[in-house]
Write an enzyme that holds these catalytic residues in place. Structure first.
Site, PDB file in Angstrom:
ATOM      1  N   ASP A 131      -9.997  -6.495 -15.574  1.00 16.05           N
ATOM      2  CA  ASP A 131      -8.714  -6.328 -15.862  1.00 16.05           C
ATOM      3  C   ASP A 131      -7.380  -6.737 -15.201  1.00 16.05           C
ATOM      4  O   ASP A 131      -6.530  -6.888 -15.693  1.00 16.05           O
ATOM      5  CB  ASP A 131      -8.521  -4.520 -15.931  1.00 16.05           C
ATOM      6  N   CYS A 189      32.168  -3.315  25.791  1.00 17.17           N
ATOM      7  CA  CYS A 189      30.818  -2.645  26.086  1.00 17.17           C
ATOM      8  C   CYS A 189      30.923  -1.578  27.244  1.00 17.17           C
ATOM      9  O   CYS A 189      31.945  -1.362  27.934  1.00 17.17           O
ATOM     10  CB  CYS A 189      29.788  -3.728  26.634  1.00 17.17           C
ATOM     11  N   CYS A 201      20.920  -3.179  25.941  1.00 16.18           N
ATOM     12  CA  CYS A 201      19.360  -2.499  25.942  1.00 16.18           C
ATOM     13  C   CYS A 201      18.343  -3.386  25.428  1.00 16.18           C
ATOM     14  O   CYS A 201      17.225  -2.797  25.106  1.00 16.18           O
ATOM     15  CB  CYS A 201      19.601  -1.259  25.178  1.00 16.18           C
ATOM     16  N   ARG A 212      -5.930   5.542  -9.583  1.00  8.95           N
ATOM     17  CA  ARG A 212      -6.737   5.432  -8.527  1.00  8.95           C
ATOM     18  C   ARG A 212      -6.664   6.485  -7.225  1.00  8.95           C
ATOM     19  O   ARG A 212      -7.591   6.558  -6.542  1.00  8.95           O
ATOM     20  CB  ARG A 212      -6.552   3.960  -7.790  1.00  8.95           C
ATOM     21  N   CYS A 224     -10.495 -10.713 -12.535  1.00 11.32           N
ATOM     22  CA  CYS A 224     -11.860  -9.817 -12.495  1.00 11.32           C
ATOM     23  C   CYS A 224     -11.956  -9.445 -13.943  1.00 11.32           C
ATOM     24  O   CYS A 224     -11.805 -10.231 -14.895  1.00 11.32           O
ATOM     25  CB  CYS A 224     -11.703  -8.856 -11.494  1.00 11.32           C
TER      26      CYS A 224
END
Length: 1078
Positions: A410, A1049, A1006, A454, A408
């Site tokens: 810049d 577990c 899970c 900006r 564009c």
């Protein structure tokens, strides 16, 4: 000299940001929100029907039915309207209005807000630095993941090299990485490593930098793996009115197309592209050529495609820029190139359009000409132009297989918009959470979009002309794509809303400063947290449940204005930011964010249609519960419950509801930490039946809310087990279970054990039913097994049934365990007594009827299960209902801002929750069947030659009045002796085979996804892969020749404990028989 104190004093980083003094208008006011680390409330006062507070991070206004939470850096302006009204204009288009009772008060708060929202005098005035310093200051060894999650992942840190390899750049023959911008000596708004054709020298790059605006030379940022075409970016050439030319610039632009021809995508026989570039070899980054002619592309390497130069401006604007020294490329000077103008507006037009949009969206009352007013803002037209430009680039790369150069004026506003949007259209990787982070870091942060100017948080700058919602406009285009392609993005709309908020909030340092050079000079990355710590891949809140992974579809969106939608979640004012979202999102929030108990405010907001009939009357009278519009909050009636409770002499322990069903005891409410109970001996036999009916109807209502009709039959079958579950009463003086391993003087707890109750009396039933009910209460032992950090709360799945395993949280249990676990959420404590031999015994409350005893082939199994649960529940600790500290507001996320609501995603989570509950129900049913088979196998006589055991034992029946006489009767002795022959399990002869790491992407229990902060753990017993929460316990496994404690577990832990308790009970049963025979 040696006695003098040291001259150096060590301070922590948080000491640089001391808390400020709170100014209260009224002493009775309290801060209405939980503060973040480093956040300090400075002003606290009252408005009309509201409480207003200003901290160093946010403006918080709590109305009667809504809450406004706005970061200070998101406020663009503060105005006083109508003398008594304060109007806060936000940078995301929202406008907040607050009314005061007096003009003086309104002006005072206007001054306070104006001072709080001034541009920072120095960068340390931004809250991101204080937040990070206090996060480090409060962090301990146990909370190390908090600091770890402040940093972005490795895919962000090493994104340049990872992207080069992923996109298949040939760094030997076609491309090279130039380090001419090392230490930002060439261009401060570019990264230090630049990708250019291999034959372009650094001297030529320096010459090209003098011809491009801000020295932003053409560099390659993307390669499409299917076609081999690339996308490059730069700024406008400085042609000016004089028509200047630069031969090196023209040569560099045309060389990009030639390099693409040398690095094409090779088609495989199956049609899939394959890159022939060697990415593992050394690159030519440090080679300094004297002349590019010595390294020119080889002839015959392929005919280069015509390069497309996309100018984001209109042709008129491009020519007009020649008056400022800029301009555009002439096709006559750039051979084999084509120039296309996109006609996108500049930042000044975008800023004006956004201001018009904000004015239209905040009109009061609602305008009658809404559509025409929205059209007059031209906001949707600007979005359409951006989408068209990105589609042109994507079509050229994908369909025409042409390289594209985008610029564009810049090169840091419209250029990143087009390039990054085109990359999302082309590459499905950038539509994932991980890829989107890489995209933002690369195209927006590395290549110098001026976020500080900006967004308006650059220190000591008041130039309003530099402000423009460029990044917000680009995120709006992503929202349009997500609306048109809802199944092709891994993130959802809530992700984009959060990104909009933290673009301006300055809570994280990701979007501070204007370019990479400034961030490194100010050490921002090390002194602030990353926004990706909140928007990380493992956060399920931002996961799109409709996402289809593995799709390589190139998106071709509809760019017409009529196909675009206004982003209402961002632009339109939220009339009630907390109320509409809480009722729908409450069941999906992470457990830690809900606090240890239900917050009183959330109970008040429960929809009355989901409540029951008069709960208090029903509980007293035992009538059936019907769903009506009664009050859902029982806290308001706590006084009535306490007044109805009665007490008698003695210091008995409080008994829970299911125990009351068997013992006919009226319920009593807790009062502080006191432990009292009431014994009513003259209760009619129907009281347990009434309470059973209450339990059943309450379960029906819970199930009707949480479960769909598709699994109603499964629920009914499983509920039948709950109907039979209660407490096995044992004599208070004789029915004790001794724990030989207990030597402490601490108090133990009552053991609620399931039994079979019918019409208030205990009946003789099969122990198989007892074992079924036992299974439902087995999960109680897991309550203290899974410690979890509060900072990891968003890593847990929203709708899994494993929330009940997390300590310190509300008892949100699976539907099939409501009947057993609800009473145990109370603070049930017991007394530890000394027996005659000095050992501690755990006393079970209640009296055992003479008609109750366990007999038959299942006697041993039943007693073993009881002993196992005794040992497990004894070590558990349950929280009382009353929480001493207020729970955090459930509508806030880790950033202190509301959680964006998405009705579609909420409905999908409901469907996911129903599916997971159904799977969980089926797993439990399978477990029950396995348990029944195990009981039958255990209790069945072994197949062996007949032998005479009559001489082995001498049965002597003692008549001392003990309740254990029937257990050792002649009829049960033979079965016990036969049951002592335990068959060898097939598993004992096999070696556990581990599931490979690469095959497990989710936890076996899970179902949570593994990632950087959630690692894999193998269970040494079953070999499956679990997360740390589901596999952190240790036990020896002699069957596997593992005699030292190893990782298992939770399921295997319970199974092993049950097996050991069974063996111990078997040994205990043999001792009386041996003593009797002797």
């Amino acid at each position: 000299m040696g006695d003098e104190p040291p001259s150096l004093e060590y301070i922590q980083a948080k000491d640089l940001f001391p808390p400020r003094e709170l100014v209260k208008e009224e002493e009775k006011l309290q801060v209405p929100f939980p503060v973040l680390p480093g956040e300090g409330v400075e002003y606290l006062g009252s408005a009309n029907d509201a409480v207003i507070a200003i901290s160093n991070y946010r403006l918080h206004i709590k109305f009667k039915d809504s809450v406004v939470n706005v970061p200070l850096r998101m406020i663009e302006a503060v105005e006083s309207r109508d003398m008594f009204q304060l109007q806060i204009i936000c940078k995301d288009s929202k406008v907040v209005r607050c009314h005061f009772s007096t003009f003086k008060q309104c002006q005072e708060w206007l001054k306070r807000l104006s001072r709080a929202t001034l541009r920072p005098a120095k960068q340390e005035d931004l809250f991101a630095f204080a937040y990070h310093a206090w996060c480090q200051g409060v962090c301990t060894d146990e909370e190390e993941p908090l600091i770890h999650l402040c940093r972005p992942g490795d895919h962000v840190k090493s994104r340049f090299q990872i992207e080069l390899k992923r996109m298949g750049f040939d760094l030997q023959n076609a491309w090279r990485v130039s380090e001419i911008n090392n230490n930002y000596k060439l261009c401060q708004s570019y990264p230090q490593k630049l990708l250019v054709p291999v034959w372009i020298t650094d001297k030529e790059l320096e010459n090209v930098a003098t011809f491009r605006s801000w020295k932003r030379i053409p560099v390659v940022v993307y390669r499409h793996t299917r076609t081999g075409a690339v996308i490059a970016r730069c700024s406008q050439p400085e042609i000016s009115w004089w028509g200047w030319r630069n031969a090196d610039d023209e040569y560099l632009v045309t060389s990009i197309a030639k390099a693409c021809a040398l690095n094409p995508a090779v088609r495989m026989p199956n049609g899939n592209p394959s890159n022939k570039g060697n990415n593992d070899g050394s690159d030519n980054s440090d080679t300094d050529f004297d002349s590019s002619l010595t390294a020119c592309p080889v002839e015959g390497g392929g005919v280069p495609q015509k390069l497309l130069i996309v100018d984001a401006r209109s042709y008129t604007a491009a020519v007009a820029n020649r008056a400022k020294g800029g301009g555009c490329e002439c096709e006559e000077y750039y051979p084999n190139c084509e120039v296309a103008f996109m006609g996108m507006a500049n930042i000044h037009s975008i800023r004006n359009s956004f201001q018009y949009l904000r004015a239209v969206c905040n009109q009061v009352p609602d305008p009658g000409n809404w559509l025409s007013a929205l059209e007059s803002t031209k906001w949707l037209q600007h979005l359409s132009a951006m989408l068209k430009a990105a589609t042109v680039v994507a079509s050229a790369v994908d369909r025409e297989e042409r390289p594209v150069l985008v610029h564009c004026s810049d090169g840091w506003d419209r250029t990143p918009q087009i390039v990054s949007l085109a990359k999302i259209l082309l590459d499905p990787y950038y539509r994932t959470l991980e890829g989107f982070q890489v995209l933002v870091e690369t195209d927006w942060l590395d290549y110098g979009h001026k976020f500080a100017d900006r967004c308006g948080h650059q220190e000591n700058r008041e130039d309003q002309n530099e402000q423009c919602p460029v990044f917000l406009q680009w995120l709006d285009c992503i929202h349009q794509l997500l609306f048109q392609f809802p199944c092709h993005f891994e993130f959802n709309h809530a992700f984009l809303v959060k990104l909009v908020q933290h673009t301006y909030s300055c809570l994280y340092g990701t979007f501070l400063a204007n370019n990479l050079c400034e961030r490194e000079m100010r050490n921002i990355y090390k002194r602030t947290c990353s926004v990706w710590s909140l928007l990380r891949t493992g956060n399920k809140i931002f996961h799109n449940l409709l996402y289809m992974p593995g799709s390589d579809l190139v998106l071709h969106p509809v760019c017409h204005v009529r196909a675009l939608q206004l982003w209402t979640a961002v632009y339109l004012p939220a009339t009630s930011p907390c109320t509409p979202m809480d009722d729908r999102m409450e069941m999906y929030l992470t457990p830690a964010s809900q606090g240890p108990q239900f917050h009183a405010r959330s109970l008040v907001r429960l929809p009355k249609t989901r409540s029951m009939d008069n709960l208090l009357t029903a509980c007293d009278s035992g009538g059936l519960l019907t769903r009506t519009s009664s009050d859902p909050n029982l806290n308001n009636h706590q006084g009535n419950l306490e007044s109805c409770s009665s007490s008698k002499e003695g210091n008995e322990t409080e008994i829970c509801d299911i125990q009351q069903q068997a013992l006919s005891i009226e319920p009593k409410e807790e009062d502080g930490n006191d432990s009292k109970s009431t014994d009513h001996e003259n209760e009619d036999s129907g009281s347990a039946t009434n309470q059973n009916n209450n339990e059943q109807n309450a379960l029906n209502n819970i199930l009707s809310i949480a479960k769909p009709d598709s699994i109603q039959c499964k629920r009914d079958r499983f509920k039948s087990v709950l109907e039979k579950s209660s407490v096995i009463p044992v004599p208070s003086n004789e029915g004790t279970i001794t724990d030989d391993n207990s030597h402490s003087n601490g108090t133990s707890e009552h053991l609620p054990v399931p039994a079979l109750v019918t019409n208030g009396s205990v009946q003789n039933k099969s122990c198989v039913d007892v074992s079924k009910a036992m299974k439902l209460s087995t999960e109680l032992s897991r309550t203290d097994k899974k410690p979890v950090f509060q900072t990891q709360r968003d890593e847990f799945s929203f709708c899994t049934s494993n929330w009940d395993s997390l300590p310190g949280m509300m008892r949100s249990v699976p539907i099939c365990e409501v009947g057993l676990r609800r009473p145990l959420s109370y603070d049930c404590s017991t007394r530890s007594q000394h027996s005659r031999n000095g050992r501690h015994t755990m006393k079970l409350t209640g009296n055992l009827p003479a008609s109750f005893h366990c007999s038959g082939p299942f006697t041993k199994r039943c007693r073993c299960v009881m002993a196992c649960h005794t040992k497990q529940v004894q070590g558990s600790r349950f929280l009382p209902l009353a929480c001493p500290s207020p729970a955090p507001l459930i509508y806030q996320d880790d950033d202190g801002l509301p959680i964006p609501s998405d009705v579609v995603q909420q409905r999908l989570r409901q469907m996911e929750a129903s599916y997971k509950q159904e799977v969980d129900l089926l797993r439990r049913q399978v477990w029950e069947l396995q348990l029944q088979l195990e009981i039958r196998q255990y209790c069945a006589p072994p197949s062996e030659p007949e032998a005479d055991y009559e001489d082995d034992f001498t049965c002597v029946k003692e008549s001392d009045g003990s309740d254990m006489d029937d257990l050792y009767s002649d009829k049960s002795e033979d079965r016990l002796s036969e049951a002592s022959w335990e068959p060898v399990d097939k598993k004992e002869t096999e070696v556990t085979r581990w599931v490979p790491d690469h095959m497990a992407s989710h936890c076996f229990n899970c179902d949570c996804e593994f990632w950087l902060a959630k690692r894999r753990h193998h269970c040494r017993n079953c070999g499956n892969v679990f997360c740390a929460a589901c596999c952190h316990l240790k036990l020896p496994i002699p069957d596997q020749q593992l005699y030292d404690p190893v990782l298992v577990c939770n399921t295997c832990y319970d199974h092993i404990q049950v097996s050991r308790a069974r063996e111990l009970m078997s040994q205990q049963l043999k001792k009386p028989l041996t003593a009797a025979s002797s």
